[in-house]
Scaffold this motif. Structure first.
Motif, mmCIF file in Angstrom:
data_model
loop_
_atom_site.group_PDB
_atom_site.id
_atom_site.type_symbol
_atom_site.label_atom_id
_atom_site.label_comp_id
_atom_site.label_asym_id
_atom_site.label_seq_id
_atom_site.Cartn_x
_atom_site.Cartn_y
_atom_site.Cartn_z
ATOM 1 N N ASP A 169 0.682 -1.420 -0.001
ATOM 2 C CA ASP A 169 -0.088 0.118 0.173
ATOM 3 C C ASP A 169 0.858 1.231 -0.117
ATOM 4 O O ASP A 169 0.521 2.193 -0.726
ATOM 5 N N GLU A 170 1.862 1.045 0.841
ATOM 6 C CA GLU A 170 2.686 2.488 0.709
ATOM 7 C C GLU A 170 3.449 2.511 -0.449
ATOM 8 O O GLU A 170 3.753 3.846 -1.126
ATOM 9 N N ASN A 227 0.880 4.036 -2.978
ATOM 10 C CA ASN A 227 0.650 5.449 -2.577
ATOM 11 C C ASN A 227 1.939 6.206 -3.084
ATOM 12 O O ASN A 227 1.911 7.263 -3.612
ATOM 13 N N LYS A 241 1.765 6.789 -6.568
ATOM 14 C CA LYS A 241 0.527 7.512 -7.161
ATOM 15 C C LYS A 241 1.077 8.988 -6.975
ATOM 16 O O LYS A 241 0.931 9.913 -7.471
ATOM 17 N N ASN A 242 1.997 9.178 -5.802
ATOM 18 C CA ASN A 242 2.299 10.635 -5.140
ATOM 19 C C ASN A 242 3.531 10.997 -6.304
ATOM 20 O O ASN A 242 3.434 12.246 -6.665
#
Length: 170
Positions: A116-117, A120, A123-124
Motif C-alpha cells: 500500500d505504501e 501510494n 501515485k504521489n
C-alpha cells in the motif's frame, strides 16, 4: 508392527527437521538481505526505490514462511498418524505450526502495508510529475508572454531611439 510405524515416524521426522533447517537457513539469509536494504536507505525513507527493495525481500520471506508452514503441516499429519494426537512429538509439531502460521499472518500483513505504501508513493510521484509538468507549461507560457512583451519594449525603444536620432539630425 508398532516398531515399523515408530521407525517410519522417526525417519519422517528427521526428514521434516532437515527440510525445516533448510527453510530456516533461507529465512536467515533473507533476514540479512533485509538488514542490507535497511542500511542502504534511511529508516524513514518512503521512496519508491526503498519501498520496492523492501517489498522484494519481504515477498521472498513470505514465500519461505509459506514453505515452512506447509512443511510443518505435513510433519504434523505424519506425527499424528505415527504417534497419535496426544503424543508430545505431535504436540511439538502443532506448537511449531501455530507459531509459524502466526508469523506468516504477521508477515503477510506487513507485506500488504508495504505494498500500500509503495502504491501510494507511486501515485504521489506520478501526481507530483503531473503537477510539475503543468507548472512548467505555465511557466513556459508566461516566459513566452514575457518574451513577447520584452520584444515590444525593444521595438519601442529602437523606434524611440531612431526618432530621437532623426530629430537631433535636423
Amino acid at each position: 508392527m508398532a516398531d515399523a510405524g515408530l521407525k517410519i515416524g522417526v525417519e519422517g521426522e528427521r526428514e521434516f527437521k532437515k527440510a525445516l533447517s533448510g527453510i530456516n537457513e533461507e529465512m536467515k539469509l533473507l533476514g540479512s538481505e533485509m538488514k542490507l536494504v535497511a542500511s542502504e536507505f534511511d529508516a524513514n525513507d518512503k521512496s519508491v526505490d526503498a519501498l520496492s527493495a523492501k517489498y522484494g525481500v519481504m515477498s521472498r520471506e513470505v514465500d519461505a514462511q509459506r514453505q515452512k508452514v506447509d512443511t510443518l503441516k505435513e510433519a504434523l499429519a505424519g506425527a499424528t498418524e505415527a504417534f497419535g494426537e496426544n503424543d508430545k512429538r505431535t504436540k511439538s509439531w502443532q506448537k511449531q505450526l501455530n507459531l509459524a502460521t502466526a508469523d506468516l499472518n504477521n508477515m503477510q500483513k506487513e507485506l500488504r502495508e508495504t505494498k500500500d505504501e509503495l502504491d501510494n508513493a507511486g501515485k504521489n510521484t506520478s501526481s507530483f510529475g503531473d503537477k510539475l509538468k503543468d507548472s512548467l507549461k505555465k511557466a513556459a507560457s508566461e516566459l513566452k508572454s514575457f518574451g513577447s512583451g520584452l520584444a515590444s519594449v525593444g521595438k519601442s525603444a529602437a523606434s524611440f531611439t531612431l526618432k530621437g536620432l532623426k530629430t537631433a539630425a535636423v
